[in-house]
Scaffold this motif. Structure first.
Motif, mmCIF file in Angstrom:
data_model
loop_
_atom_site.group_PDB
_atom_site.id
_atom_site.type_symbol
_atom_site.label_atom_id
_atom_site.label_comp_id
_atom_site.label_asym_id
_atom_site.label_seq_id
_atom_site.Cartn_x
_atom_site.Cartn_y
_atom_site.Cartn_z
ATOM 1 N N MET A 1 0.765 -1.156 -0.076
ATOM 2 C CA MET A 1 0.151 0.059 -0.135
ATOM 3 C C MET A 1 0.817 1.181 0.080
ATOM 4 N N MET A 2 0.472 2.403 -0.312
ATOM 5 C CA MET A 2 1.158 3.679 -0.512
ATOM 6 C C MET A 2 2.021 3.910 0.706
ATOM 7 N N PRO A 3 1.676 3.943 1.845
ATOM 8 C CA PRO A 3 2.428 4.409 2.906
ATOM 9 C C PRO A 3 3.629 3.198 3.029
ATOM 10 N N ASP A 4 3.126 1.919 2.780
ATOM 11 C CA ASP A 4 3.881 0.968 3.129
ATOM 12 C C ASP A 4 5.076 1.010 1.938
ATOM 13 N N LEU A 5 4.844 1.373 0.747
ATOM 14 C CA LEU A 5 5.862 1.698 -0.307
ATOM 15 C C LEU A 5 7.001 2.598 0.094
ATOM 16 N N LEU A 6 6.462 3.741 0.744
ATOM 17 C CA LEU A 6 7.234 4.840 1.125
ATOM 18 C C LEU A 6 8.267 4.356 2.430
ATOM 19 N N HIS A 7 7.581 3.694 3.188
ATOM 20 C CA HIS A 7 8.469 3.243 4.430
ATOM 21 C C HIS A 7 9.531 2.271 3.937
ATOM 22 N N TYR A 8 9.128 1.460 3.032
ATOM 23 C CA TYR A 8 10.121 0.373 2.469
ATOM 24 C C TYR A 8 11.310 1.201 1.990
ATOM 25 N N TRP A 9 10.987 2.336 1.073
ATOM 26 C CA TRP A 9 12.023 3.251 0.551
ATOM 27 C C TRP A 9 12.897 3.589 1.800
ATOM 28 N N LEU A 10 12.120 4.052 2.836
ATOM 29 C CA LEU A 10 13.212 4.881 3.684
ATOM 30 C C LEU A 10 13.937 3.461 4.538
ATOM 31 N N THR A 11 13.603 2.576 4.651
ATOM 32 C CA THR A 11 14.214 1.526 5.561
ATOM 33 C C THR A 11 14.553 0.266 4.679
ATOM 34 N N GLY A 12 14.038 -0.146 3.499
ATOM 35 C CA GLY A 12 14.580 -1.508 2.811
ATOM 36 C C GLY A 12 13.500 -2.468 3.561
ATOM 37 N N ARG A 13 12.611 -2.383 4.286
ATOM 38 C CA ARG A 13 11.783 -3.283 5.012
ATOM 39 C C ARG A 13 10.442 -3.262 4.276
ATOM 40 N N LYS A 14 10.085 -4.510 3.782
ATOM 41 C CA LYS A 14 8.434 -4.512 3.197
ATOM 42 C C LYS A 14 7.748 -4.908 4.166
ATOM 43 N N SER A 15 6.687 -4.367 4.522
ATOM 44 C CA SER A 15 5.561 -4.603 5.307
ATOM 45 C C SER A 15 4.374 -4.081 4.943
#
Length: 498
Positions: free
Chosen positions: A156-170
């Motif tokens: 989902m959109m915030p999860d994608l941006l969190h992934y780009w910040l951290t490298g973690r997919k959740s």
């Protein structure tokens, strides 16, 4: 004084804010604001997600330029339902589609040929809207879309941006709940239902709850923005409404909330979903909330009608301020003309004032002419829609509501707050305006150990912002409610066809 960074992305704009915590209250400062909106290409609508990513990094850089102390953490909230697909290497498979893209036209009915609407609601508890993730993905199944065939992960959109910040997919729980793909009783993906409609379940991420630490900033992000590599990234209530509701002070049993803006989201905070046939018939939704709660709510076309009226008047050369318009509305004759704000006539009319006048003529009511009369019609109709929805929420939950708490930009409309109190016969408490950002930083503060609980966080927010109380005043509202009910029966806009 610890600082927290909140990234709040809406469908029309985004912001990066810093929330400062002094041990007793929060103070917000906007660091960066930018536009957001759909990009139209070859008959489809997309989000410019790389542009949003660039703006977020700009906002983080502005913090690093202004403050010596690094923030404790950063968290992102966005609108619901939209998502991105990634390949096996974690790369983006095209720009995410916008929820208004026409690919979902007719998809709910086609999906119900594989699994019944009753089964979908009983499993997910989510209202039926063709923009939901479920129907977006099903359109890709029906189209044999190559992106879906190549996808390894959905975020989902915030999860994608969190992934780009951290490298973690959740996948954060509150944003996942908007997809209509979550089993609301188990609070996990509804894999059995999804298998039946052909949606691949191997692409779904592991779910995390609001307040989960996703790790620290990637070294490359820290270097690009000037932030310290020790900054944590927190999955907040990543759905913006979840963050807004988390920030409602005094949201106890006996209270309803309205997150007020272009849309109004009116609901109750409860412990378990309501999955009755009546809830399905009324198209009520059960979205996931912060701290294990459920947001039993109804989407209502909020200030959209009045915003579009003002836009049309400005286009026609009448540049009237909000203050002037509301003053004229306050002087107009009360309860003269009413409309159903959720009538399809008001979705995307070319001329909103003309659409309102046409509706009134067709329903045998006086036609509002002057801007003050039209504004009064819009606001009184919205207040009566709140009363209508409140009755249904009370019936579904078994609660008696005595207080309505309004948050978001619409809570600055004092006339609407008073009309809401009058129409509903309830005390109305308005504020905070910045509920979403405050809820975002509050969840980060709880995650970091600066606050013990959401109860303590709401008390801190109450101490941080001004609130205004409106008591109900007498008027001819019961008769108006009867007239309004007749309009709803004619249009039947509260049912599954919403």
């Amino acid at each position: 004084m610890p600082n927290f960074l909140a990234v709040d992305l809406g469908a029309s704009n985004g912001r990066v804010l810093v929330g400062r915590w002094d041990g007793a209250k929060f103070e917000l400062e906007q660091l960066h604001r930018f536009a957001n909106g759909p990009v139209h290409i070859l008959g489809h609508m997309y989000w410019d997600v790389l542009g949003l990513w660039s703006e977020i990094r700009t906002g983080l850089s502005k913090y690093a330029s202004k403050y010596k102390e690094p923030p404790v953490s950063v968290g992102i909230d966005t609108w619901g339902v939209d998502f991105a697909l990634l390949d096996r290497q974690g790369n983006l498979l095209g720009n995410p589609y916008h929820y208004r893209d026409p690919r979902t036209d007719g998809m709910p009915a086609r999906l119900f040929n594989r699994v019944t609407a009753e089964k979908v609601f009983d499993t997910t508890g989510i209202q039926f809207m063709q923009i939901n993730t479920l129907y977006q993905l099903f359109s890709m199944v029906e189209d044999n879309h190559p992106q879906l065939q190549a996808a390894d992960k959905l975020l989902m959109m915030p999860d994608l941006l969190h992934y780009w910040l951290t490298g973690r997919k959740s996948g954060e729980y509150t944003i996942a709940s908007t997809s209509q793909m979550l089993d609301c009783s188990r609070r996990d993906w509804a894999t059995g239902m999804l298998d039946r409609v052909g949606i691949p379940t191997h692409i779904l991420p592991d779910l995390v709850g609001p307040g989960t630490s996703l790790g620290r900033l990637l070294p490359e992000v820290a270097a690009e923005t000037g932030l310290d590599g020790s900054v944590s990234v927190i999955a907040t209530g990543s759905h913006d409404t979840a963050s807004a509701v988390a920030a409602v002070p005094g949201l106890d049993p006996g209270c309803a909330y309205i997150s007020s803006g272009t849309w109004s989201l009116m609901g109750l905070e409860i412990c378990a979903p309501v999955l009755s046939a009546e809830a399905m018939r009324l198209n009520i939704t059960n979205e996931g909330g912060v701290a294990g709660t459920i947001r039993l709510l109804k989407n209502i076309a909020g200030l959209w009608l009045l915003q579009e009226c003002r836009r049309r008047w400005q286009r026609d050369g009448l540049d009237i301020s909000w203050e002037e318009l509301l003053a004229l509305a306050a002087k107009a004759s009360p309860l003269r003309s009413l409309v159903d704000p959720d009538c399809p006539d008001f979705l995307i009319p070319a001329d909103m004032p003309a659409a309102i006048q046409s509706y009134c003529r067709k329903t045998g009511q006086p036609q509002p002419e002057a801007p003050g009369e039209v504004a009064r019609c819009c606001l009184e109709s919205l207040a009566l829609k709140y009363r209508h929805v409140l009755g249904r929420l009370e019936r579904l939950s078994g609660q008696k509501i005595s207080t309505i708490r309004i948050v978001g930009g619409g809570c600055q409309n004092r006339l609407l707050s008073q009309l809401t109190a009058d129409a509903c016969g309830c005390k109305v408490v308005a504020g905070p305006v910045e509920a979403t950002a405050l809820g975002n930083v509050m969840v980060q503060a709880i995650s970091g150990g600066y606050l013990e609980s959401i109860t303590a966080g709401r008390q801190a927010i109450a101490a941080s912002i001004p609130q205004e109380t409106f008591e109900p005043q007498p008027g001819n509202w019961e008769q108006a409610l009867g007239r309004f009910g007749d309009l709803l029966e004619t249009g039947a806009t509260d049912r599954l066809t919403d």
